[in-house]
Design a protein around this motif. Structure first.
Motif, PDB file in Angstrom:
ATOM      1  N   PRO A 113       8.867  10.622  -7.825  1.00 35.43           N
ATOM      2  CA  PRO A 113       7.989  10.494  -6.646  1.00 35.43           C
ATOM      3  C   PRO A 113       7.871  11.783  -5.833  1.00 35.43           C
ATOM      4  O   PRO A 113       6.972  11.898  -5.004  1.00 35.43           O
ATOM      5  CB  PRO A 113       8.664   9.383  -5.819  1.00 35.43           C
ATOM      6  CG  PRO A 113      10.091   9.413  -6.256  1.00 35.43           C
ATOM      7  CD  PRO A 113      10.095   9.849  -7.695  1.00 35.43           C
ATOM      8  N   ARG A 114       8.737  12.756  -6.064  1.00 35.09           N
ATOM      9  CA  ARG A 114       8.637  14.015  -5.319  1.00 35.09           C
ATOM     10  C   ARG A 114       7.436  14.841  -5.745  1.00 35.09           C
ATOM     11  O   ARG A 114       6.996  15.735  -5.000  1.00 35.09           O
ATOM     12  CB  ARG A 114       9.920  14.826  -5.526  1.00 35.09           C
ATOM     13  CG  ARG A 114      11.175  14.151  -4.987  1.00 35.09           C
ATOM     14  CD  ARG A 114      12.416  14.917  -5.385  1.00 35.09           C
ATOM     15  NE  ARG A 114      12.634  14.891  -6.816  1.00 35.09           N
ATOM     16  CZ  ARG A 114      13.636  15.530  -7.437  1.00 35.09           C
ATOM     17  NH1 ARG A 114      14.464  16.266  -6.728  1.00 35.09           N
ATOM     18  NH2 ARG A 114      13.771  15.442  -8.741  1.00 35.09           N
ATOM     19  N   SER A 119       0.792  11.178   6.274  1.00 35.64           N
ATOM     20  CA  SER A 119      -0.410  10.375   6.473  1.00 35.64           C
ATOM     21  C   SER A 119      -0.012   8.904   6.506  1.00 35.64           C
ATOM     22  O   SER A 119       1.144   8.552   6.283  1.00 35.64           O
ATOM     23  CB  SER A 119      -1.420  10.632   5.352  1.00 35.64           C
ATOM     24  OG  SER A 119      -0.846  10.321   4.094  1.00 35.64           O
ATOM     25  N   LYS A 120      -0.988   8.047   6.766  1.00 39.57           N
ATOM     26  CA  LYS A 120      -0.753   6.615   6.858  1.00 39.57           C
ATOM     27  C   LYS A 120      -1.467   5.914   5.720  1.00 39.57           C
ATOM     28  O   LYS A 120      -2.693   6.052   5.563  1.00 39.57           O
ATOM     29  CB  LYS A 120      -1.257   6.091   8.207  1.00 39.57           C
ATOM     30  CG  LYS A 120      -0.477   4.887   8.720  1.00 39.57           C
ATOM     31  CD  LYS A 120      -0.789   4.632  10.174  1.00 39.57           C
ATOM     32  CE  LYS A 120       0.142   3.572  10.735  1.00 39.57           C
ATOM     33  NZ  LYS A 120      -0.105   3.344  12.175  1.00 39.57           N
ATOM     34  N   ALA A 121      -0.707   5.191   4.926  1.00 35.27           N
ATOM     35  CA  ALA A 121      -1.301   4.489   3.789  1.00 35.27           C
ATOM     36  C   ALA A 121      -2.115   3.307   4.291  1.00 35.27           C
ATOM     37  O   ALA A 121      -1.603   2.444   5.007  1.00 35.27           O
ATOM     38  CB  ALA A 121      -0.199   4.019   2.835  1.00 35.27           C
ATOM     39  N   CYS A 137       0.836  -1.212   0.000  1.00 35.29           N
ATOM     40  CA  CYS A 137       0.000   0.000   0.000  1.00 35.29           C
ATOM     41  C   CYS A 137       0.863   1.251   0.000  1.00 35.29           C
ATOM     42  O   CYS A 137       0.547   2.241  -0.669  1.00 35.29           O
ATOM     43  CB  CYS A 137      -0.916  -0.004   1.217  1.00 35.29           C
ATOM     44  SG  CYS A 137      -2.144  -1.325   1.212  1.00 35.29           S
ATOM     45  N   VAL A 138       1.969   1.224   0.740  1.00 36.36           N
ATOM     46  CA  VAL A 138       2.902   2.350   0.736  1.00 36.36           C
ATOM     47  C   VAL A 138       3.517   2.514  -0.642  1.00 36.36           C
ATOM     48  O   VAL A 138       3.676   3.636  -1.152  1.00 36.36           O
ATOM     49  CB  VAL A 138       3.982   2.145   1.810  1.00 36.36           C
ATOM     50  CG1 VAL A 138       5.034   3.241   1.747  1.00 36.36           C
ATOM     51  CG2 VAL A 138       3.359   2.097   3.187  1.00 36.36           C
ATOM     52  N   LEU A 139       3.853   1.390  -1.279  1.00 39.83           N
ATOM     53  CA  LEU A 139       4.454   1.456  -2.619  1.00 39.83           C
ATOM     54  C   LEU A 139       3.483   2.052  -3.639  1.00 39.83           C
ATOM     55  O   LEU A 139       3.843   2.952  -4.408  1.00 39.83           O
ATOM     56  CB  LEU A 139       4.874   0.054  -3.060  1.00 39.83           C
ATOM     57  CG  LEU A 139       6.216  -0.469  -2.564  1.00 39.83           C
ATOM     58  CD1 LEU A 139       6.404  -1.907  -3.007  1.00 39.83           C
ATOM     59  CD2 LEU A 139       7.363   0.385  -3.076  1.00 39.83           C
ATOM     60  N   THR A 140       2.281   1.555  -3.647  1.00 41.13           N
ATOM     61  CA  THR A 140       1.343   1.990  -4.686  1.00 41.13           C
ATOM     62  C   THR A 140       0.911   3.437  -4.506  1.00 41.13           C
ATOM     63  O   THR A 140       0.568   4.113  -5.483  1.00 41.13           O
ATOM     64  CB  THR A 140       0.106   1.074  -4.675  1.00 41.13           C
ATOM     65  OG1 THR A 140      -0.413   1.001  -3.340  1.00 41.13           O
ATOM     66  CG2 THR A 140       0.472  -0.324  -5.159  1.00 41.13           C
ATOM     67  N   GLU A 141       0.900   3.937  -3.256  1.00 38.41           N
ATOM     68  CA  GLU A 141       0.522   5.332  -3.046  1.00 38.41           C
ATOM     69  C   GLU A 141       1.689   6.286  -3.298  1.00 38.41           C
ATOM     70  O   GLU A 141       1.492   7.421  -3.746  1.00 38.41           O
ATOM     71  CB  GLU A 141      -0.004   5.524  -1.624  1.00 38.41           C
ATOM     72  CG  GLU A 141      -1.377   4.943  -1.401  1.00 38.41           C
ATOM     73  CD  GLU A 141      -2.001   5.447  -0.120  1.00 38.41           C
ATOM     74  OE1 GLU A 141      -1.505   6.471   0.420  1.00 38.41           O
ATOM     75  OE2 GLU A 141      -2.973   4.829   0.358  1.00 38.41           O
ATOM     76  N   TYR A 191       6.445   9.786   4.250  1.00 42.77           N
ATOM     77  CA  TYR A 191       5.222  10.573   4.282  1.00 42.77           C
ATOM     78  C   TYR A 191       3.980   9.698   4.152  1.00 42.77           C
ATOM     79  O   TYR A 191       2.872  10.159   4.430  1.00 42.77           O
ATOM     80  CB  TYR A 191       5.239  11.609   3.152  1.00 42.77           C
ATOM     81  CG  TYR A 191       5.726  12.963   3.601  1.00 42.77           C
ATOM     82  CD1 TYR A 191       4.903  14.077   3.565  1.00 42.77           C
ATOM     83  CD2 TYR A 191       7.011  13.134   4.089  1.00 42.77           C
ATOM     84  CE1 TYR A 191       5.347  15.317   3.990  1.00 42.77           C
ATOM     85  CE2 TYR A 191       7.467  14.364   4.514  1.00 42.77           C
ATOM     86  CZ  TYR A 191       6.627  15.450   4.468  1.00 42.77           C
ATOM     87  OH  TYR A 191       7.066  16.680   4.893  1.00 42.77           O
ATOM     88  N   ARG A 192       4.154   8.451   3.711  1.00 41.97           N
ATOM     89  CA  ARG A 192       3.011   7.525   3.643  1.00 41.97           C
ATOM     90  C   ARG A 192       2.885   6.695   4.915  1.00 41.97           C
ATOM     91  O   ARG A 192       2.135   5.722   4.943  1.00 41.97           O
ATOM     92  CB  ARG A 192       3.158   6.621   2.430  1.00 41.97           C
ATOM     93  CG  ARG A 192       2.296   7.035   1.253  1.00 41.97           C
ATOM     94  CD  ARG A 192       2.718   8.338   0.672  1.00 41.97           C
ATOM     95  NE  ARG A 192       1.857   8.807  -0.416  1.00 41.97           N
ATOM     96  CZ  ARG A 192       2.191   9.778  -1.255  1.00 41.97           C
ATOM     97  NH1 ARG A 192       3.375  10.383  -1.119  1.00 41.97           N
ATOM     98  NH2 ARG A 192       1.369  10.172  -2.201  1.00 41.97           N
ATOM     99  N   GLY A 193       3.615   7.040   5.961  1.00 40.25           N
ATOM    100  CA  GLY A 193       3.434   6.381   7.253  1.00 40.25           C
ATOM    101  C   GLY A 193       4.374   5.240   7.528  1.00 40.25           C
ATOM    102  O   GLY A 193       4.172   4.538   8.535  1.00 40.25           O
TER     103      GLY A 193
END
Length: 1003
Positions: free
Chosen positions: A513-514, A522-524, A442-446, A637-639
């Motif tokens: 990705p930047r 936030s949390k993915a 989920c972190v990767l895809t977001e 930043y994705r948690g």
């Protein structure tokens, strides 16, 4: 006055003038007395025959100043003729003094004397007698900081002296460069120069600055790495591994690339591994490039001895857009402590010579080259400028590559003239991050978005994305990219990475990705809509990722170099964000957005054992150098919670897998690690006083800081031979029984043992012959057993066959055939000095520690446990410290030698010297280097040691990992009842309490 005070007063009065005196004409009673002109004191002259007509002008030259002291104090006010009664006390004494005053003073002489005193006083004032500066001699209320810089701020009377001080070379003001002030030091250009200089000994990762602000840093293996967070996050990191995502930077791992024909590569690499330990380089799923493989490397033709270490490897896919190439690329990832040994062995077996410059990657910018590029012209009074050879302003090169295991200016690409194989060192050329946890995808895809199709160049002047434009012109490659994008999006519909095949590889090309950074951290979380009954997700789980989708442009070094050099600076991106009409909206770069090739590798997590399958699984992401922080910040930043080396150690401990290099005692890196750890623990032990540290001699702990594996295996070998000899002598009367016992140990060629398990015995005989051919029986040193077939047989025997709370495990279910004691034991006699990797779980309370002892319980211990289920374990009786008396005698002898009271040779000294023949470095509470028999030193027989141990948050009890001797393990299993199989005793080094633990071998 004491001598010290006399010297102090004499030092103060050394610049004062000599006393000017006049001769007295006051009668015979004053013939021996001289008076100070204008003073009230008189003292006795040392020359009583002075001529009365002598002129007063000659007197100062003839008589020097007498230093004050106690010798003349009594004669200062009283004459010789006065006795104690005549002197009187109080005012009477004062009256006598007043009667001795001169009646007249000569004006010229008096003025001359006073003039000399004034000149001396002025000289003392003007001449500085201390090391302090002029402005430091002022009163405190007059001192100002500006006076030390500006002479005109001083009082006028001191300006001349201060000006002379400034002219001296010692006090000259140093010429400070412009970079000395903090504002100049914090400029980006100067920071790069300073950071590159500080990486001379220990290389920094690209995320070093980020880690240095939040982690305790350690220097290991030539790198400066984050050890553990500064915040309290031990349980939080475990929760991240279990429920969300934990992020680690593994860029310090070394990558070695082998390029050549497939047949030549497989032929040579087969000599460095064995199929007995698992899949090799020739495994079909790995050879196609679809899966990542892992194995242990040995020196060529030296299996099972001379271990080099564990590695993971990835083959580049064969078929790319229908083109089949005979030349294959192979990446070998290894720990930096193992790199030099593996690289040296690879160069030897492939017969590689010095490198070819055409295949070398971008050279490393050394420290000397940086200094030449950043030379500074020092001109007083002018601004400091950086200039290159042409005299133009030069910007220092930012170091985005480095390797602590590589010597500067050393070659890192080798070729073989015979086989044509090229070995390249790609360390720090490819960065590697690890995401651990069920929501890592989920972190990767977001955080990552696949690159958009681009058919036109954004700018003809630059080479930005030119390789991607050429690729998009090919329809087959565009369709391949779309298939990879579809599979990448399907990852959101999978609950955990452990559901995908272990080691799955997915190639991908993503945008910058930047650009996709959220406004705040936030949390993915998974999207419930994605978890619907999707046929494509089920197909992906069943069939896995196709081989074609494993292709990535990261294999091409030219493309990686282009991507690194044409990266948009962070400063330019921030400037573009500031010009957005709507602040905070997403930035759209269009065709100017960078396209980055990456490689995703699935990590299987816990695969051995029956509990917690798939725990700790995740994804590894490989990116080109220079893009470290660009990918790191979006993940954070994705948690994703960030962990260091300690979190990686706990991850392997909870998975019950060996950690590199801690748990590889038979490889050079493991031996070196054990020595360094011993020195650290020993120094920590010495820093504490004897009363505040454990006495390991009394506790019966022979090796609290090091696991003596070699001596343990030798002691068990000697113990086993002694038992065999005793059995042979006791059964000498029965020749038939002795013959039957010798047959399994040394079977003759073609002989078949009549047994109900004929297949098992035949298989056993083949393994015995293989061991004899390899020479394992006459091994001079120990090694770890990694034969999976033998380990599975051992694992089946360690499980209790019956008992309360234990499930009956049949051998057929475990995939192994049931073997009797007589059939199993002779087979393992081929391995007299072998260690076995085991995991232990405590039955009751307790937390195992490093170097804890694994012992065999006695029959009384097992009987007491069966009677009382709350029985924790027996207790070791306290030992006597046999070295305490010797240490005290050694201290007394050293003390006598230092005092010079050593007696000559005698009977008493001879006995004392004999008692102190032990090593001079005896430490109270520790055994010397020569250890006694390890197995029989304590009341319980020693079986092995613990290399990792702690309270496990995953299991909810104390767990430990370590090694045991194979001979001792078989001896223990043969004597234990069926319901108590695998029960051992654990004892920490600083305790006398044994605790029961369950031993298991997970394969």
């Amino acid at each position: 006055m004491s001598n010290a005070r006399e010297k102090k007063r004499a030092k103060k009065m050394r610049n004062q003038p000599a006393s000017v005196t006049l001769s007295s004409d006051c009668g015979p009673c004053h013939s021996g007395i001289q008076h100070h002109n204008g003073g009230s004191r008189s003292f006795q002259t040392p020359k009583p025959d002075l001529h009365p007509d002598a002129s007063a002008a000659e007197t100062p030259a003839n008589y020097q100043h007498h230093s004050p002291g106690p010798s003349y104090r009594k004669e200062q006010y009283f004459s010789k003729g006065q006795n104690r009664a005549e002197r009187g006390r109080g005012r009477g004494g004062r009256q006598n003094v007043s009667q001795e005053m001169p009646k007249y003073v000569t004006a010229s002489t008096f003025a001359r004397a006073r003039a000399a005193e004034i000149n001396a006083m002025l000289k003392a004032v003007t001449q500085k007698s201390s090391n302090s500066l002029v402005f430091q001699t002022l009163p405190r209320h007059m001192r100002r900081r500006a006076m030390s810089h500006n002479i005109k701020r001083l009082p006028r009377r001191l300006r001349e002296i201060a000006r002379k001080e400034a002219e001296k070379a010692v006090h000259q003001k140093k010429e400070h460069s412009k970079n000395k002030c903090r504002k100049a030091r914090r400029r980006h250009i100067n920071l790069v120069v300073e950071f590159n200089r500080r990486q001379k000994k220990n290389i920094w990762l690209e995320t070093h600055i980020w880690h240095a602000k939040r982690f305790h840093m350690v220097k290991k293996w030539g790198y400066c790495l984050g050890d553990r967070p500064t915040t309290k996050s031990y349980r939080a990191c475990y929760r991240a591994m279990t429920k969300h995502c934990l992020l680690q930077d593994l860029s310090y791992y070394c990558c070695l690339e082998l390029n050549g024909k497939e047949e030549e590569l497989l032929k040579v690499l087969a000599r460095m591994c064995s199929i007995d330990t698992g899949p090799t380089f020739a495994a079909v799923p790995c050879l196609s490039g679809r899966l990542q493989g892992s194995l242990v490397l040995y020196r060529a033709d030296r299996y099972p001895e001379d271990l080099l270490g564990p590695i993971t490897f990835i083959w580049k896919p064969k078929h790319v857009s229908g083109i089949t190439s005979e030349t294959r690329q192979l990446w070998i990832w290894t720990h930096p402590s193992l790199k030099q040994d593996i690289l040296t062995e690879l160069r030897t077996v492939f017969q590689c010579s010095e490198p070819v410059e055409t295949c070398s990657p971008e050279p490393i910018v050394t420290l000397l080259q940086e200094e030449k590029q950043t030379d500074v012209v020092m001109i007083v009074g002018k601004k400091r400028k950086r200039e290159d050879n042409e005299g133009e302003k030069a910007v220092p090169v930012k170091k985005i590559i480095g390797d602590g295991t590589r010597v500067p200016l050393q070659s890192y690409c080798w070729t073989s003239q015979t086989t044509g194989v090229v070995i390249s060192d790609l360390t720090m050329e490819i960065l590697r991050y690890r995401l651990i946890g069920p929501l890592s995808h989920c972190v990767l895809t977001e955080a990552l978005k696949t690159a958009s199709i681009q058919t036109e160049m954004a700018d003809s002047e630059t080479e930005l994305n030119n390789w991607w434009v050429e690729n998009c012109k090919n329809s087959e490659r565009v369709s391949l990219h779309q298939r990879q994008e579809a599979i990448f999006e399907l990852l959101q519909g999978i609950s955990s990475p452990s559901e995908i095949a272990a080691g799955t590889i997915l190639g991908l090309t993503v945008g910058d990705p930047r650009v996709n950074l959220p406004k705040k951290r936030s949390k993915a979380m998974p999207n419930p809509e994605k978890y619907q009954d999707n046929e494509k997700v089920r197909q992906l789980l069943l069939e896995g990722v196709p081989v074609e989708c494993a292709h990535s442009f990261i294999w091409d070094q030219t493309i990686c170099k282009n991507v690194t050099e044409n990266k948009i600076p962070e400063q330019d991106l921030n400037h573009m964000r500031s010009e957005l009409l709507v602040p905070g909206s997403q930035l759209d770069l269009g065709p100017c957005e960078s396209k980055i090739p990456i490689l995703l590798v699935q990590q299987p997590g816990k695969v051995a054992g029956e509990d917690r399958p798939g725990w700790g699984s995740g994804w590894d992401i490989c990116v080109p150098k220079g893009w470290g922080m660009a990918f790191w910040i979006p993940f954070v930043y994705r948690g994703a919670r960030v962990g260091g080396l300690q979190e990686g150690l706990k991850h392997s401990e909870y998975k019950r897998t060996p950690h590199v290099p801690n748990d590889f005692p038979d490889c050079p890196a493991g031996i070196q690690f054990a020595k360094e750890l011993k020195n650290i623990l020993l120094e920590k032990f010495k820093r504490r006083p004897p009363a505040k540290r454990a006495n390991y001699v009394k506790l019966g702990t022979l090796a609290p800081f090091l696991c003596p594996w070699g001596q343990l295996t030798r002691d068990w070998e000697i113990r086993n031979k002694a038992q065999e000899e005793s059995v042979i002598t006791s059964s000498a009367d029965s020749e038939s029984c002795a013959t039957e016992k010798q047959i399994p140990c040394e079977p003759k060629p073609g002989q078949i043992i009549e047994d109900s398990q004929g297949d098992v015995v035949e298989e056993m005989t083949q393994i015995q012959n293989l061991c004899k051919e390899d020479g394992a029986a006459t091994s001079s040193d120990f090694f770890v057993l990694r034969n999976r077939k033998l380990l599975k047989q051992l694992s089946a025997r360690c499980q209790p066959s019956c008992g309360k709370g234990q499930r009956v495990r049949s051998a057929s279910k475990l995939g192994q055939k049931e073997m009797t004691e007589d059939a199993l034991l002779p087979m393992f006699k081929c391995y007299p000095r072998v260690l076995v990797w085991v995991s232990l779980s405590l039955l009751r309370k307790g937390s195992p520690e490093l170097h804890a002892m694994i012992c065999i319980p006695t029959q009384e211990d097992l009987l007491q446990l069966s009677k009382d289920q709350l029985f924790c374990g027996p207790q070791e009786p306290k030992h006597s410290d046999i070295f305490k008396h010797k240490i005290l005698k050694l201290k007394e002898r050293k003390k006598r030698e230092t005092n010079g009271k050593a007696l000559e040779s005698g009977a008493s000294d001879a006995l004392e010297a004999k008692a102190v023949e032990e090593p001079k470095e005896l430490i109270l509470g520790l055994w010397p280097d020569s250890l006694p028999d390890l197995t029989s030193h304590c009341s319980r027989i020693l079986l092995g040691f613990v290399t990792q141990g702690d309270f496990s948050l995953a299991a909810g009890c104390g767990e430990a990992l370590g090694f045991v001797n194979l001979t001792g393990l078989l001896h223990m299993l043969s004597s234990q009842p069926a319901d108590k199989k695998g029960l051992v005793l654990l004892r920490t080094p600083a305790s006398l309490q044994y605790r029961f633990a369950r031993l298991s071998i997970e394969v």
